[in-house]
Design an enzyme around this catalytic site. Sequence first.
Site, PDB file in Angstrom:
ATOM      1  N   TRP A   1       7.044  -0.893  -7.788  1.00 10.72           N
ATOM      2  CA  TRP A   1       8.202  -1.324  -6.987  1.00 10.72           C
ATOM      3  C   TRP A   1       9.380  -1.465  -7.927  1.00 10.72           C
ATOM      4  CZ3 TRP A   1      11.105  -5.845  -7.166  1.00 10.72           C
ATOM      5  CH2 TRP A   1      12.052  -6.186  -5.974  1.00 10.72           C
TER       6      TRP A   1
ATOM      7  N   ARG B   1       1.942   8.280   6.999  1.00  3.15           N
ATOM      8  CA  ARG B   1       2.210   8.226   8.492  1.00  3.15           C
ATOM      9  C   ARG B   1       3.642   7.774   8.773  1.00  3.15           C
ATOM     10  NH1 ARG B   1      -1.317   3.529  10.121  1.00  3.15           N
ATOM     11  NH2 ARG B   1      -0.480   2.753   8.367  1.00  3.15           N
TER      12      ARG B   1
ATOM     13  N   THR C   1       4.123   1.453  -0.915  1.00  3.96           N
ATOM     14  CA  THR C   1       4.828   1.515  -1.917  1.00  3.96           C
ATOM     15  C   THR C   1       4.035   2.151  -3.285  1.00  3.96           C
ATOM     16  OG1 THR C   1       6.155  -0.428  -1.187  1.00  3.96           O
ATOM     17  CG2 THR C   1       5.976  -0.036  -3.711  1.00  3.96           C
TER      18      THR C   1
ATOM     19  N   ALA D   1      -4.113   1.689  12.651  1.00  3.48           N
ATOM     20  CA  ALA D   1      -5.355   1.413  12.242  1.00  3.48           C
ATOM     21  C   ALA D   1      -6.077   0.301  13.015  1.00  3.48           C
ATOM     22  CB  ALA D   1      -5.469   1.231  10.914  1.00  3.48           C
TER      23      ALA D   1
ATOM     24  N   PHE E   1      -3.662  -0.438   7.307  1.00  4.80           N
ATOM     25  CA  PHE E   1      -4.336  -1.939   7.006  1.00  4.80           C
ATOM     26  C   PHE E   1      -5.365  -1.837   5.966  1.00  4.80           C
ATOM     27  CE2 PHE E   1      -2.875  -2.329  11.575  1.00  4.80           C
ATOM     28  CZ  PHE E   1      -2.003  -3.052  11.305  1.00  4.80           C
TER      29      PHE E   1
ATOM     30  N   LYS F   1       6.351  -6.632  10.750  1.00  2.00           N
ATOM     31  CA  LYS F   1       5.663  -6.011   9.853  1.00  2.00           C
ATOM     32  C   LYS F   1       6.520  -5.310   8.787  1.00  2.00           C
ATOM     33  CE  LYS F   1       1.953  -2.812   8.414  1.00  2.00           C
ATOM     34  NZ  LYS F   1       2.826  -1.776   7.899  1.00  2.00           N
TER      35      LYS F   1
ATOM     36  N   PHE G   1       3.828  -8.644  -9.714  1.00  5.27           N
ATOM     37  CA  PHE G   1       4.815  -9.587  -8.923  1.00  5.27           C
ATOM     38  C   PHE G   1       5.276 -10.241 -10.475  1.00  5.27           C
ATOM     39  CE2 PHE G   1       3.471  -8.657  -4.690  1.00  5.27           C
ATOM     40  CZ  PHE G   1       4.452  -8.897  -3.961  1.00  5.27           C
TER      41      PHE G   1
ATOM     42  N   LYS H   1       0.943  -0.972  -0.056  1.00  8.03           N
ATOM     43  CA  LYS H   1      -0.113   0.016  -0.028  1.00  8.03           C
ATOM     44  C   LYS H   1       0.754   1.457   0.215  1.00  8.03           C
ATOM     45  CE  LYS H   1      -2.770   0.084   3.299  1.00  8.03           C
ATOM     46  NZ  LYS H   1      -2.073   1.011   4.520  1.00  8.03           N
TER      47      LYS H   1
END
Length: 563
Positions: A417, A97, A76, A280, A308, A108, A389, A74
């Site tokens: 990415w 954030r 990224t 969150a 999240f 995480k 991916f 998210k």
Amino acid sequence: MSEVKSDIEIAQATKMEHILEIAKAAGIDEKYLEQYGNYKAKVDYNYLTENAGKKDGKLILVTAITPTPAGEGKTTTTVGLADGLKKIGKKVIVALREPSLGPVFGVKGGAAGGGYAQVVPMEDINLHFTGDFHAIGAANNLLAAMIDNHIYQGNKLNIDPRRITWHRCVDMNDRQLRFVVDGLGGKANGFPREDGYDITVASEIMAILCLASGIDDLKKRLASIIVGYTYGKDSEAKPVTAGQLNAQGAMAALLKDALKPNLVQTLEHTPSFVHGGPFANIAHGCNSVMATRLALKLGDYVVTEAGFGADLGAEKFLDIKCRFAGLTPAAVVIVATVRALKHHGGVAKADLSKENLAALEKGLPNLLQHVENITQVFRLPAVVAINAFPTDTRAELDLVEKKCKELGVNVALSEVWAKGGEGGIKLAEEVVRLCEQPSQFRYSYELDESIADKIKAIATKIYHAAEVNILPAAVKQMEQLEALGFGKVPICMAKTQYSFSDDQKLLGAPQDFTLTVRNLKISSGAGFIVALTGDIMTMPGLPPVPAAEKIDVDSAGKISGLF
């Protein structure tokens, strides 16, 4: 085949521009800057008052499907989308954030993006940064110290030590501190009582800092914090506030610099505000109102994210932050990966690289339910961003696109990415198109509904629960809160991030489940009621192999192992 660089290797190989150049590109006069070295700065909040008449840009919210161990990307995508908008000639600002040290050293990871879509300096952002979280922890613990000192010094406010609701905090995952007994060692060392710690990002001070519109509003919110209750029967016990302890002034003094948004840059030198970081799954999960408002004055497009999945971060962004700050998003991006959707379809992590259309179809309802919530409940224009991916097959991508188009929502392949802003151009073009669509934004509930009805609205409309079970203890708390005049505030649901339900094992889009609310807590300074569901905790623990074990620093001060 060339070796894939880690996030930190990519970040460290990038030449950053001086923060004065980034500020200049954003349109911030140097008089508003407080530099923290060459690549970080705080922006004085006087910019907002002195530029109040400037037109706001368009606000774009990035959210995601229900998170999985496979990863969604998210942040990224948020960073790459901003760089993509810059590539097509738009003036854009990112608003993110700050990461918590708990997840950084836990499981995480950080919150600075990944690959070629990152904000930098990523080591600083993921570690101490500009000291905001330390200031928040200090303000939180100052209040805790003043509560216990007040009791020790005679307790004029008649505080019942058994009814103190204010916890101490530390920005680290430390299960050992969830429940403690303090004040031991005799009369000179305080009043013995049961106590506990929350992680700093779950502190109400964090939520207050992120919702405050300025210093005066900050002090007002701090003074409103309820720290506990007086002696007496439940019906007779009165709330005790930080204002009654005269704590708000000193707390605000500790927070005055933390309230100023932090300016950094992406790898492609797009101006970025990284400020505030409430969790969150416990708090409201959005960056600060100050940073978002500042970004809207500076950019034609502002790309922000909420924590999240969309059932948590996006719901709270829309029902809490937008309501308090008077914001209306122009478009919403919902991030998903084929891998994560297959996980929701029951595939083990080790097998996610293999094509599996049956599992993908089984997992797709998770994405589709998030899409429907955004477009049907909140009535906002949306696009699905598939974070690419190498193992994704054409058949899998086509299936996702087909199912989303059946709901009237387009899909854009995001390759940020691997390619940075260049890989975000298609997504950027779709977002620009969506921003011109008419918005019929509405909340998922109205404030004048009862506490129970607001909880039920979130549970049934957003989570798609069949029923809500509010346990007797929570019913009693609800009655007390309504009697105290807190019945008309928003609800902040504390729920597992891993499922639409309150059971993290229920993947996909579970149906016919009952959501159980076991506890209600007023965050009167933040202005909302926290409803705790399932077994959600406000102090996480470290995993069997913490990320901290891989992090190191060499004799030259260069950090390694940080993602």
